[in-house]
Every structure is written in structure tokens, then in C-alpha cells.
Design an enzyme around this catalytic site. Structure first.
Site, PDB file in Angstrom:
ATOM      1  N   CYS A 115      14.279  99.794 -25.833  1.00 40.44           N
ATOM      2  CA  CYS A 115      12.865  99.899 -25.498  1.00 40.44           C
ATOM      3  C   CYS A 115      12.094  98.765 -26.156  1.00 40.44           C
ATOM      4  CB  CYS A 115      12.298 101.249 -25.936  1.00 40.44           C
ATOM      5  SG  CYS A 115      12.287 101.469 -27.715  1.00 40.44           S
ATOM      6  N   CYS A 164      12.147  98.449 -29.919  1.00 41.29           N
ATOM      7  CA  CYS A 164      13.358  97.824 -30.455  1.00 41.29           C
ATOM      8  C   CYS A 164      13.184  96.308 -30.520  1.00 41.29           C
ATOM      9  CB  CYS A 164      14.569  98.154 -29.579  1.00 41.29           C
ATOM     10  SG  CYS A 164      14.997  99.901 -29.527  1.00 41.29           S
ATOM     11  N   ASP A 214      46.276 121.037 -22.570  1.00 42.82           N
ATOM     12  CA  ASP A 214      45.281 121.625 -21.682  1.00 42.82           C
ATOM     13  C   ASP A 214      46.028 122.328 -20.544  1.00 42.82           C
ATOM     14  OD1 ASP A 214      42.686 121.958 -20.373  1.00 42.82           O
ATOM     15  OD2 ASP A 214      43.443 120.475 -18.949  1.00 42.82           O
TER      16      ASP A 214
END
Length: 836
Positions: A25, A28, A514
Site C-alpha cells: 500500500c 509502505c 490422508d
């Protein structure tokens, strides 16, 4: 090059630009500019958020880029990290590896550097803006070696260069042998056959024989042997001696002593006037012969990569302007329609548009059984089409194909260093200087305390120490085994993305698996739908299917497919919401429909006790119970089952045979999970785990210092794969771009996992053997070369035998590593025989 600098001669200013990470932004931008403005020597700083680029105008005399990096780091930002692979030429031993690594690490901005002797490559991670590949290459050149950025062209250049090197070593060895043989005949013949010596002395003269040996020995010393001076002397001058330095010092000492004995014998003490042209020439010949055999053997360690590259088709039959045209593989672009006729190689990755055939994918997955391909199926470049014709659309070409990714993975793994290599690096870093010191001490001791002629004994034993102690075998012990092991694994459909995964997998104590898509087929099917009193089964199924149609979850797909197969009309749901790991909801024709696990119903305030008996029965059968609610009222219990893969039971048995504990981590309810565990013989069950809870489950399994390998699909399980000591992704052969996994099993066959573990154990065992013999060779033979056995047994080690032993040590290490090319998993073969 990332840093851009411009100089102003009038004001002596320098403009530097570099990429910044972490900005998102405008605030920053302000923070980075402020932090840079406070750095000494910075006159002006500006930052562009769109390009993530910072530009500073500096006073070159006062500004240091490291100060700017530290300032940005303190502000929470950093420079863009980059990685580059360099092809290194000129390395001959472990000492060379250490010097190149140290030179690269000394470059400002380099985070890490790994150099591999077997692959003659370096992998460097650096901060863009502080350094660049040009600076890295310059650092390598400054340490006495050559480097170039690696790539497809450099790989081909490296292969060509390696063949040229082998040919050059062959020629040098032949020339050295040609001129050494007469010296051996003259010298050894004179010693072994006195009459032959007397005849030569009478016919030619003793001085002429010496001059003949001088001429022949000089040709060997400064012809084929000149390569040792070209590399060894600059290294010695930089106080960084290596193998070439040892050979140069040893043979030069013998040759130089012989020169004095030949032309200035009066300078030597009485009884020490001997010539050593023969051992000097024989040493050079034997070292060259050893290097020649070593180079040829090293070339075979990289055959896996060359075989993989050889799988790629050179041309493709592409539909252009309404006709099929033969074009070079480089001209194929995504979206091209490609025709593959029977028996041809599939050129690139794609999706079948028309036709039906069976494709041999064994070179990718390691599985010998051809795979059926029809419309919609994925095909992989490099595989072999069977008897049918296929027309497919190209989806991935060039560097994006599965085959190209496999090659990159194997190359990355082969260039890696195992943790065990750190010990080797520390030892070899000081090895050559220590050997030179040992040779000097040997010379002094023999000169001071040896029998007459002491100078001769001192010279011969010092030369033997220099020659026998080359650290080549130590430098090759680990990388060649990694190269051959990972290459063999790739041929078997097992990809080690990192070389150190070989060591990690070998040490695993627990295999955490898994369930969905790993132990099971990953394609659930609806088995039961029992409506509550007052609800119609078909109506409930149609409503639930309408909501689940918005989800990509495999269970949702199973429910939708069941509704369609029963001929039900699936409506459209509005206001769809999904709560990951719990359930979904939506509105169908104004009716609120909610479906999910028991905990989701409890969260909604609905009791599932009325279906307790059914839920228990379904769970015991290994089926997953779910529930549906219509307009806030519990309407049905739904059961979905995911069939266990046919190969899973054998894989679990093979893992148990390896002494490993098996744990299953799943989001299924505990009853279903335990039913599957009982069926497969799994030791530990962690059930009802939300996606973000798998990491905690892995951490719990790691308690007590146990090492855990987690096996998952590599996408949803990415955090758990990263948390585990070694992450193993199981796929279908096309899903290989899995950044979180350390090992990728190319086929869906879980039996590849015990195969990978056995191969990792075999590779680590092979490395241990190599390191033992490499270290044992030097530890035991250096004292023998120094003459420690002489006072007790009268035994001395000839420098010529030392040269032969030195060459043999490297060849034995390479030959031992090559045994891995014939690794075959006998346990799996027995399991397959039993199942058949």
C-alpha cells in the site's frame, strides 16, 4: 541484471535501482522511502509501488548497499530473493568444491551456495539488487574455475564439454603411456635383468640411457602432465592447494631431483645419485588413467536425466490451416490441436478431443500397465500411444510440461547436499593443506633419522604421501550416490524434489496418511439415503443435490451424480454458503436446504439422535454418514463411501514390514475412520479433523522426537506436508507441481511409498559405504605412505602404487554408487506375486 546504476561525472552521483518485497500500500512506500533516506550517503530516494522498485541517488563514497538492506529489513521489508544454477568447470576434488562454495558465499548478497562435484554445478540463492549472476561468475573465476549460467543450452554444452573432456583425457593418457612405457622398460628391465642392463650400457652407454629417460620423462611431465601445473600452481599461489597441486608437487619433486642427478650429480651426497623419471611419469600416467575412468563412470551417473530428456518427441503433427503439418516441438503452442497416430510419442501435455487408445505411461509413473485414454482424458508428453489414434488440445508445452518439471525436480535433487555432507565439507576444507604439511614432516623425519641414503628415502616417502592423499573419493562419496539414487527413483515413478529428502525419508518413524484420494480412490459414491418420517427420499435427494451442485467437493459430486443417475431433476440453488469441514446450505425454490456432518447439525441446533442406530451401522461398514435438514428440520441421513484402492492393503502391509507405525488423519467421523483402520490394519486414527487441524495432528505425532512422513494429495494437505519431517504427495502423474512436498509419487499406487523408503535406505547405506571407504583409505594409507611400517616390517609404499591406489579409490566409490542403478524392490515384487 536487477541493479541499474548511472553515474553523473559532474556531481559524482550514482543512481541505484532494486526490487523491494513486502510492500502492499501507499503507506509502505512512505516507510521504505523514509528508511532509505536515513541511510548514510543517500541523497534522494523514491519508491514505485506498481513496479515494487526503489530508486536511490547516492554518494558512491559514502553509500553502502548493505546499510540500505539493513534499514529496509528493520522497517519490515526486503530485497527480492533470486536463485540461479551455475555450471562449473575445472573442479577435480572435494577441495575444489569448498573453494568454489566459499568464493560464492563471500559475495555480498548471497544467502546460500551449494556446489556439487558430481554434477559440476552450483545452486545459489541471492538477494537481487545486491548481486547478480555476473558477479557470481566473476567470483568463481576469481577462485580459479570457470562458470556459466545453467539452462537447456548450457546443459547441452555441458554434455558436449564432458564428452570433449573424456576424449581429451583419453588422448592425454595414451600419449603419457606411450612415452612412459620405454622408461619403465629401461628402468625396470635394468633392475630385474642384470644382463639386459649390462647389454644396454655396452651398446648405448649409461649416460645416454639417463638422457633418454630425461627426454621421455620431460615429454610426459610437460606434455600430458602440463594440466596439473595449469591448475595446481595458481591454486598453490593463492594458498588454496587442491588435487592438481598435490600431483604437481609430488611429480615435480621426483622430476627435479632426477634433473640434478642427471646433470649436476656432484651437488648430491654420496650414495643418493638416483633418478626418478620413471615414478614421476608413471604417477602422471596412472592419475590421468584414473581421471579418464572416473570421467567415464561419472558420465553414467547422469544417465537418468539423459534418458528423461530422450523421452521428448522432436516433432508434432499439428492442425494448421485445416491440414495436419509436421512442426518442430518448439513451435507447438497451447491450444494447438495435435494428432497422434498409433505407436507415436505424445509430444506435449494436453486433453483428448477425439479418439480412443491405450497409452504407455511407464516412463512417467513407473507403472507398466497402459492407461486408457478417451475424450476428456489428460495425456502427458513423452508417453507412448498404443494402437489407437488420438487428437488432443495442447495445454502445456516447453518448460511447463510434466516431463520438463520432472527433469527440473531430478536435477534439483541431484544438486542437493545431504546434512551428512556438512561433516565431509569440514574435513576436506583443511585436508589438502594438512597433506602437504604431512608430506613435509615425512621428508624432515626421514632426512633426519632415516637410513642411508636418507635423502632418497625422504624424497620417495614424501612424494608417496602427496600422491596417495587426494580427496577425490571423499568429494564424490555423497553426490554420486544421490545422483544415481534419485535418477533410479525417477525411473520408478518416484520424484525426490530435494536430495535431503532421501535422508529424511530413511529416518521416518511414523507414516501419517490422508484418507481421501490416498488410501481410497478419491471418488466417493452415494450408498444410502434414509429419510426421516414425513420426508420423501427422492425429494430430499433432489433438494440436497441442487445445493451440492455448487460445491466442488468429491462428496458433493457423488450426491449430484446419484440424483442425475436416478433421473431426478436437479434445481438451482440460491444464496449458497459453504462452511469448510462442516457443511453447505442454500435455498431451492424458497426452501432452505442444509447438509453436512453431525457437528454441523449440532451447530444448527438439530439433534441427530433419531438416526443414531443407522449412523453406527453405516460407520461400521466404513461409510461416512451425513445429514440433511429441510427448512430447519432434520430430514435424512445420507451415507457416502469412498472405495479403498485395490493396492492400499498391500502397501500398508509393506510399510508395517519396514517397522513403521501407520497413522490415518481424516475429516471423517470417528466411527467411519476406525472401521477403515480396522479393515486396513492402521495403528493410529486421528478423525474429525478440520483442514487446518492436520498440522496440529502432525505435530502431535512428532512429539517425543518421532520423525513423521505425511502422505497427502499435495493441495489441501499443503500445510501438513510442510509441517512433516518429510512430505509425500501422491498424484496421478500430472499433478506434480506440488511445492509443499519433498517427494512426489507419480502414480496413485501407495505401494510406491515403501518402495521409496527402501530406495532411500539403500541410497543412504550406499553413501555410508562410500564415506567409510573414502575416509578409511586416507586414514590408513597416509601413514603407510609416510613409511610407518618400515621400522617394523621393512615395507615402503612406492609412489607409483600410491598413484594407482588413489585412482582406484575414486573408481571404487563411483562403481559402488552405480550399483543403485539396478535397485529393485524385491518386497514389492513378492507382494505382486502373492496378489496375482
Amino acid at each position: 541484471m536487477v541493479v541499474h546504476a548511472e553515474h553523473s561525472t559532474a556531481e559524482q552521483e550514482q543512481t541505484i535501482a532494486f526490487e523491494v518485497t513486502g510492500m502492499n500500500c501507499a503507506s509502505c512506500v512512505g516507510r521504505v522511502e523514509k528508511s532509505l533516506a536515513n541511510v548514510p550517503g543517500v541523497r534522494d530516494a523514491s519508491v514505485n509501488l506498481a513496479t515494487s522498485r526503489a530508486t536511490v541517488i547516492v554518494d558512491p563514497g559514502a553509500f553502502h548497499l548493505t546499510d540500505a538492506v539493513q534499514a529496509m529489513t528493520a522497517a519490515g521489508y526486503g530485497l527480492m530473493p533470486r536463485e540461479v544454477d551455475l555450471q562449473i568447470t575445472g573442479m577435480t576434488c572435494a577441495s575444489c568444491v569448498g573453494r568454489v562454495e566459499n568464493a560464492l558465499k563471500a559475495v555480498t548478497g548471497v544467502d546460500s551456495a551449494t556446489v556439487n562435484l558430481a554434477t559440476e554445478s552450483a545452486h545459489v540463492r541471492y538477494q537481487s539488487g545486491i548481486t547478480d549472476p555476473a558477479a557470481l561468475i566473476q567470483a568463481v573465476q576469481g577462485s580459479g574455475y570457470e562458470a556459466a549460467v545453467a539452462g537447456d543450452e548450457s546443459r547441452e554444452d555441458a554434455d558436449t564439454g564432458r564428452q570433449d573432456e573424456i576424449a581429451g583425457l583419453g588422448r592425454a593418457t595414451a600419449i603419457a603411456a606411450l612415452f612412459t612405457l620405454p622408461i619403465v622398460v629401461l628402468e625396470m628391465g635394468s633392475h630385474l635383468i642384470p644382463d639386459f642392463h649390462n647389454w644396454l650400457a655396452a651398446m648405448i652407454g649409461a649416460s645416454t640411457l639417463l638422457y633418454a629417460q630425461f627426454v621421455l620423462g620431460s615429454v610426459v611431465q610437460f606434455g600430458p602432465g602440463l594440466r596439473f601445473y595449469r591448475k595446481g600452481w595458481p591454486a598453490l599461489r593463492r594458498l588454496a592447494p587442491e588435487m592438481n597441486s598435490l600431483v604437481m608437487l609430488g611429480t615435480s619433486a621426483a622430476y627435479g631431483y632426477s634433473l640434478v642427478a642427471t646433470f649436476l650429480p656432484g651437488l648430491l651426497p654420496e650414495g643418493t645419485v638416483n633418478v626418478y623419471y620413471e615414478p614421476a611419469a608413471v604417477i602422471i600416467t596412472l592419475v590421468l588413467l584414473g581421471r579418464y575412468i572416473e570421467a567415464r563412470t561419472k558420465g553414467r551417473t547422469g544417465q537418468a536425466i539423459r534418458r528423461l530428456l530422450g523421452l521428448q518427441a522432436r516433432t508434432a503433427r499439428v492442425e494448421r490451416n485445416g491440414t495436419d503439418q509436421e512442426v518442430a516441438i518448439e513451435q507447438v503452442v497451447p491450444g494447438d490441436r495435435i494428432l497422434v497416430r498409433p505407436g507415436e510419442k505424445i509430444p506435449v501435455d494436453g486433453t483428448v478431443l477425439d479418439g480412443q487408445s491405450w497409452v504407455d505411461e511407464s516412463m512417467i509413473t513407473g507403472e507398466p500397465v497402459p492407461v486408457e485414454k478417451a475424450v476428456g482424458a489428460e495425456v502427458v508428453g513423452g508417453t507412448i500411444n498404443g494402437n489407437g489414434s488420438l487428437r488432443f488440445e495442447a495445454t502445456h508445452v516447453g518448460a511447463d510440461t510434466v516431463l520438463a518439471q520432472i527433469v527440473r525436480m531430478v536435477e534439483t535433487a541431484q544438486g542437493s547436499k545431504l546434512p551428512i555432507q556438512a561433516l565431509v565439507d569440514r574435513v576436506t576444507g583443511m585436508f589438502v593443506p594438512a597433506v602437504i604439511a604431512a608430506a613435509l614432516i615425512t621428508f624432515i623425519i626421514w632426512l633426519a633419522a632415516g637410513p642411508a641414503p636418507a635423502l632418497t628415502f625422504a624424497l620417495v616417502n614424501a612424494v608417496a604421501v602427496l600422491i596417495i592423499a587426494c580427496p577425490c573419493a571423499m568429494g564424490l562419496a555423497t553426490p554420486v550416490s544421490i545422483m544415481v539414487g534419485t535418477g533410479r527413483a525417477a525411473e520408478m515413478g518416484i520424484l525426490f524434489r530435494r536430495g535431503d529428502a532421501l535422508q529424511s525419508l530413511k529416518g521416518a518413524d511414523v507414516i501419517a496418511v490422508d484418507k481421501t484420494g490416498t488410501l481410497t480412490e478419491g471418488r466417493p459414491a452415494l450408498t444410502d439415503l434414509i429419510p426421516a418420517e414425513g420426508f420423501d427420499r427422492a425429494r430430499v435427494l433432489a433438494l440436497v443435490a441442487a445445493v451440492e451442485d455448487h460445491s466442488e467437493h468429491p462428496v458433493a459430486r457423488a450426491i449430484v451424480e446419484a440424483a442425475v443417475s436416478e433421473g431426478l431433476q436437479v434445481g438451482n440453488a440460491n444464496n449458497f454458503q459453504a462452511d469448510p469441514g462442516l457443511g453447505v446450505q442454500g435455498t431451492v425454490d424458497g426452501i432452505l436446504v442444509q447438509a453436512g456432518a453431525a457437528r454441523y447439525m449440532e451447530q444448527l441446533g438439530l439433534s441427530t439422535k433419531r438416526f443414531a442406530a443407522e449412523a453406527s451401522r453405516l460407520a461400521e461398514q466404513g461409510r461416512t454418514p451425513l445429514y440433511a435438514a429441510i427448512d430447519g428440520e432434520l430430514a435424512a441421513i445420507i451415507a457416502v463411501a469412498d472405495p479403498i484402492r485395490q493396492t492400499t492393503p498391500a502397501a500398508i502391509r509393506m510399510l508395517h514390514a519396514l517397522g513403521l507405525e501407520i497413522a490415518m488423519i481424516t475429516g471423517d467421523n470417528r466411527g467411519t475412520a476406525q472401521a477403515i483402520a480396522r479393515q486396513l490394519g492402521i495403528d493410529t486414527v486421528v478423525a474429525e479433523v478440520l483442514p487446518d487441524g492436520k498440522v496440529d495432528a502432525v505435530r502431535e505425532l512428532q512429539s517425543g522426537g518421532r520423525r513423521v512422513a505425511f502422505v497427502g494429495d499435495g493441495i489441501n494437505d499443503a500445510p501438513a506436508l510442510a509441517q512433516a519431517d518429510v512430505g509425500v504427495a501422491i498424484g496421478t502423474g500430472t499433478d506434480i507441481a506440488i511445492e509443499s512436498a519433498d517427494v512426489v509419487l507419480m502414480s496413485g499406487d501407495l505401494r510406491k511409498l515403501p518402495q521409496a523408503i527402501r530406495l532411500s535406505r539403500a541410497t543412504m547405506r550406499n553413501i555410508g559405504q562410500n564415506l567409510f571407504w573414502a575416509f578409511a583409505y586416507n586414514v590408513s594409507l597416509i601413514p603407510v605412505a609416510a613409511g610407518i611400517l618400515y621400522p617394523f616390517f621393512g615395507i615402503l609404499l612406492s609412489p607409483m602404487l600410491a598413484a594407482a591406489a588413489m585412482a582406484l579409490s575414486s573408481i571404487s566409490v563411483l562403481s559402488n554408487a552405480l550399483r543403485l542403478r539396478w535397485f529393485r524392490d524385491e518386497e514389492r515384487a513378492r507382494a505382486e506375486q502373492v496378489s496375482s
